[in-house]
Design an enzyme around this catalytic site. Structure first.
Site, PDB file in Angstrom:
ATOM      1  N   GLU A   1       0.899  -1.385  -0.145  1.00  0.00           N
ATOM      2  CA  GLU A   1      -0.029   0.075   0.175  1.00  0.00           C
ATOM      3  C   GLU A   1       0.818   1.118  -0.069  1.00  0.00           C
ATOM      4  OE1 GLU A   1      -3.844  -1.465   2.356  1.00  0.00           O
ATOM      5  OE2 GLU A   1      -2.227  -0.922   3.456  1.00  0.00           O
TER       6      GLU A   1
ATOM      7  N   CYS B   1      -0.269   5.496  10.448  1.00  0.00           N
ATOM      8  CA  CYS B   1       0.664   4.576  10.752  1.00  0.00           C
ATOM      9  C   CYS B   1       0.485   3.380  11.349  1.00  0.00           C
ATOM     10  CB  CYS B   1       1.521   5.480  11.754  1.00  0.00           C
ATOM     11  SG  CYS B   1       2.476   6.906  10.998  1.00  0.00           S
TER      12      CYS B   1
ATOM     13  N   CYS C   1       2.147  -3.246  15.580  1.00  0.00           N
ATOM     14  CA  CYS C   1       2.037  -2.928  14.285  1.00  0.00           C
ATOM     15  C   CYS C   1       1.522  -3.954  13.360  1.00  0.00           C
ATOM     16  CB  CYS C   1       3.315  -2.473  13.814  1.00  0.00           C
ATOM     17  SG  CYS C   1       3.526  -2.130  11.762  1.00  0.00           S
TER      18      CYS C   1
ATOM     19  N   CYS D   1       7.248  -5.927  15.215  1.00  0.00           N
ATOM     20  CA  CYS D   1       6.809  -5.147  16.365  1.00  0.00           C
ATOM     21  C   CYS D   1       5.273  -5.358  16.525  1.00  0.00           C
ATOM     22  CB  CYS D   1       6.973  -3.702  15.899  1.00  0.00           C
ATOM     23  SG  CYS D   1       8.679  -3.113  15.753  1.00  0.00           S
TER      24      CYS D   1
ATOM     25  N   CYS E   1       3.373   8.579   1.305  1.00  0.00           N
ATOM     26  CA  CYS E   1       4.056   7.245   2.127  1.00  0.00           C
ATOM     27  C   CYS E   1       4.272   6.057   1.414  1.00  0.00           C
ATOM     28  CB  CYS E   1       3.045   7.348   3.367  1.00  0.00           C
ATOM     29  SG  CYS E   1       3.596   6.041   4.451  1.00  0.00           S
TER      30      CYS E   1
ATOM     31  N   CYS F   1       6.742  -7.167   6.672  1.00  0.00           N
ATOM     32  CA  CYS F   1       7.894  -6.642   7.400  1.00  0.00           C
ATOM     33  C   CYS F   1       8.388  -7.641   8.321  1.00  0.00           C
ATOM     34  CB  CYS F   1       7.408  -5.280   8.310  1.00  0.00           C
ATOM     35  SG  CYS F   1       8.894  -4.610   9.024  1.00  0.00           S
TER      36      CYS F   1
END
Length: 376
Positions: free
Chosen positions: A113, A368, A140, A137, A126, A133
């Protein structure tokens, strides 16, 4: 067992074996390599500059619009050097159309995205640098999905060019404009895909027609703290803004919130960021997602302020507090407004420049930590 993260995922630095490579694109190459690629197609090398002008300066990829090229070779050039790398699956808008999130399908079916945000004084995109990823974390959504693969320089640039094209053609409310800023805060850990990310940064800052002619100062590369790569970026001589996702000032909590901290501790990570600021004369941004009852205590604000002040008060750092954007089914939630205000007050009392991020795109999961690339 951790009270913060009962089911920790492993850290993943290398993409899984066996992933195919995206096709080569004009944006993967510098001007000399483009010339060679054009000559390999049996065409004169100077066509590379013409093609580059269409793509980077005119933001055109349709062969029909390339009227200065002979009709007979347009399709051959575009097929050979401008393969379609990303295909839009769906677009969602928020904030009266000024925030636009696009879900892209890559050549191998991976989904990523990007989010285009228009403000009165600038337009920022962004971008994603990895599909998924590997930094794990726990708060997230992207990190909880694991790493599928690294993206190529071309795939990263295609997101930027799409945003630049949308602005130039007046597709975002507010009339035609230009894309001014790029933040590597989409999916992925940019520093874990260093070579492709630096290639993309070079394409952005190179003057046209070699690149997009953007200002390095308007490009932000974010990282959870891969210290050797921060040091490498310090030596590149490209004054981008470095954003360090810290999220905790103490090792005990950061080990759980940001698992890379088990490799590179807070002191070593902040030291690398300080050295980046000292060398490049660029202010570093410290990203800190405020999570209720986890990392938003007043004493942690004091601890963060003392840590950053210990490197001097020459304006080397700015703290960007991010109200946590909750993800479905998550145990995490944003801090109470009064705790957020107190956190800001404590940092400012220690002379640390601090802002709270404007959370745009929340209702389309475009903020975020919310980018999960669900094809629903």
């Amino acid at each position: 067992m951790s009270h913060v993260n009962p089911n920790p995922l492993p850290l993943v630095f290398e993409q899984p074996k066996g992933r195919g490579k995206p096709p080569r694109h004009l944006a993967d190459l510098d001007l000399a390599a483009r010339k060679e690629a054009v000559e390999a197609l049996g065409l004169p090398g100077y066509r590379a500059k013409q093609l580059s002008t269409h793509y980077f300066t005119r933001l055109v990829s349709d062969p029909g619009e390339m009227t200065d090229l002979p009709a007979g070779i347009r399709d051959q050039l575009v097929a050979g050097l401008m393969p379609q790398l990303i295909t839009p699956v769906k677009t969602q808008t928020a904030d009266r159309g000024t925030t636009r999130k696009t879900l892209w399908r890559l050549f191998d079916g991976a989904l990523v995205e990007s989010v285009l945000m228009r403000y009165p004084d600038r337009a920022t995109i962004c971008v994603s640098s990895q599909a998924g990823c590997g930094m794990a974390c726990p708060f997230c959504a992207t990190g909880q999905g694991g790493l599928q693969r690294n993206m190529s320089t071309g795939e990263i640039i295609e997101q930027v060019v799409d945003g630049a094209r949308a602005m130039a053609r007046g597709e975002v409310p507010g009339g035609p404009g230009r894309l001014s800023n790029v933040v590597f805060m989409g999916m992925g850990e940019p520093m874990a895909n260093y070579k492709a990310v630096i290639g993309a940064v070079r394409r952005m800052v190179d003057d046209g027609p070699e690149g997009l002619g953007m200002s390095a100062r308007n490009i932000t590369v974010s990282t959870v703290g891969l210290v050797p790569r921060i040091k490498q970026l310090t030596e590149e001589g490209i004054p981008v803004t470095l954003a360090l996702s810290l999220h905790a000032p103490d090792d005990e909590l950061r080990d759980e919130l940001v698992p890379i901290n088990t490799r590179f501790k807070v002191a070593e990570t902040v030291e690398a960021a300080w050295d980046y600021a000292r060398t490049t004369k660029r202010r570093v941004s410290i990203e800190y997602a405020l999570i209720k009852d986890i990392n938003d205590q007043a004493w942690r604000a004091d601890m963060l302020g003392d840590l950053l002040r210990s490197y001097g008060d020459w304006g080397w750092v700015h703290v960007n507090l991010i109200p946590l954007n909750p993800t479905p089914g998550s145990i995490w939630t944003a801090s109470e407004p009064e705790d957020e205000r107190e956190f800001v007050r404590r940092l400012e009392a220690k002379g640390i420049s601090t802002t709270v991020r404007d959370t745009r795109g929340q209702e389309i999961d475009g903020a975020c930590g919310q980018l999960a690339a669900a094809d629903a």
